[in-house]
Scaffold this active site. Structure first.
Site, PDB file in Angstrom:
ATOM      1  N   CYS A 260      -1.658   6.126   8.888  1.00 55.69           N
ATOM      2  CA  CYS A 260      -2.066   4.894   8.152  1.00 55.69           C
ATOM      3  C   CYS A 260      -2.944   5.305   7.148  1.00 55.69           C
ATOM      4  O   CYS A 260      -2.920   6.076   6.498  1.00 55.69           O
ATOM      5  CB  CYS A 260      -2.310   4.054   9.128  1.00 55.69           C
TER       6      CYS A 260
ATOM      7  N   ARG B  61       0.897  -1.156  -0.028  1.00 55.81           N
ATOM      8  CA  ARG B  61      -0.060   0.019   0.046  1.00 55.81           C
ATOM      9  C   ARG B  61       0.898   1.195  -0.102  1.00 55.81           C
ATOM     10  O   ARG B  61       0.452   2.266  -0.542  1.00 55.81           O
ATOM     11  CB  ARG B  61      -0.935   0.140   1.034  1.00 55.81           C
TER      12      ARG B  61
END
Length: 282
Positions: free
Chosen positions: A234, A178
């Site tokens: 995040c 990611r």
């Protein structure tokens, strides 16, 4: 800065009236599973706290997928859970500390200092033979007084400044795929905030949800200057919290959470996004 307590410590203090235990189990993608698991069994005296209902504010255009709740919401949630300034809070989950760390961070942000994360998952608690129950406790409400401490929080303006003039180091806590934009299972844009370094949050936790020692945490961040401001993010401000806790355990002081995280960053169309392995383009 100790932010963890052991199973053995909690077991020895279970009956103390000034201890409030919060069950934070939550499975992303299955929002009712945590409450169901709590009803099946939990640590005696534990009150259930829901990530999306209790530890997040309403989703809006900006703020990310798990926005910062208001002071009024925090007062209602934690007051209802029987928490005031006299209580010592211990949060646990079965997600390697991610949900419990979000609860820990939120309480610290709102000024409650005596809050800890249980070192080891709930499954480990059961495996050791510690007591569990399906009894739902009746907790007398208390007056929780939020005292927001901005030293724990990074705003989107702070992150823009870090991207623009390197006023802080950005730490991306997500999986490597990611981070480099190779895959994005949740958010509509893949990639990272420009100039962010990568520290996967699970690298700070061993099997069973046991946290690595402070010296091991320090080794994970050894290349980061202790005097430089750090901003941790995040996808939505949940799994970044274990990295905030790990940094604090390692002795870093100037550590803030970007609550909206990447899901907030990409809600602004003019915000840049990086992809690829930064080391290969250096």
């Amino acid at each position: 800065m100790a932010s963890l307590v052991s199973h053995e410590w909690l077991h020895a203090h279970l009956s103390e009236e000034t201890i409030r235990i919060l069950d934070c189990r939550f499975w992303l993608g299955a929002p009712s599973k945590g409450a169901s698991a709590y009803r099946d069994d939990h640590i005696p005296g534990a009150v259930y706290i829901d990530l999306e209902r209790d530890l997040s504010g309403p989703v809006a255009e900006h703020g990310g997928r798990h926005p910062l709740p208001s002071a009024e919401q925090a007062a209602a949630v934690f007051g209802r859970a029987g928490i005031d300034e006299t209580m010592t809070v211990v949060a646990y989950d079965d997600q390697d500390g991610a949900m419990a760390a979000r609860c820990w961070w939120l309480l610290r942000y709102f000024g409650h200092e005596r809050v800890y994360v249980l070192d080891g998952n709930y499954s480990e608690w059961k495996k050791k033979g510690h007591p569990v129950t399906d009894h739902i406790p009746v907790v007398a409400p208390r007056r929780f007084q939020p005292r927001p401490d901005r030293s724990w929080l990074a705003t989107v303006e702070d992150v823009r400044a870090a991207v623009r003039d390197r006023s802080a180091v950005l730490i991306d806590s997500r999986e490597w795929k990611r981070y480099i934009g190779l895959e994005e299972p949740i958010d509509r844009v893949a990639g990272r905030i420009p100039r962010a370094v990568h520290r996967f949050w699970k690298d700070g936790v061993a099997e069973g949800g046991y946290w690595k020692r402070p010296d091991e945490q320090a080794a994970r961040f050894a290349d980061l200057d202790r005097e430089t401001p750090l901003i941790v993010y995040c996808g939505s401000g949940v799994t970044a919290c274990p990295n905030v806790l790990a940094l604090k355990e390692a002795g870093y002081r100037n550590v803030r959470l970007y609550v909206g995280s990447f899901s907030d960053w990409i809600s602004y169309p003019d915000h840049p996004v990086e992809t690829g392995d930064p080391s290969s383009s250096a």
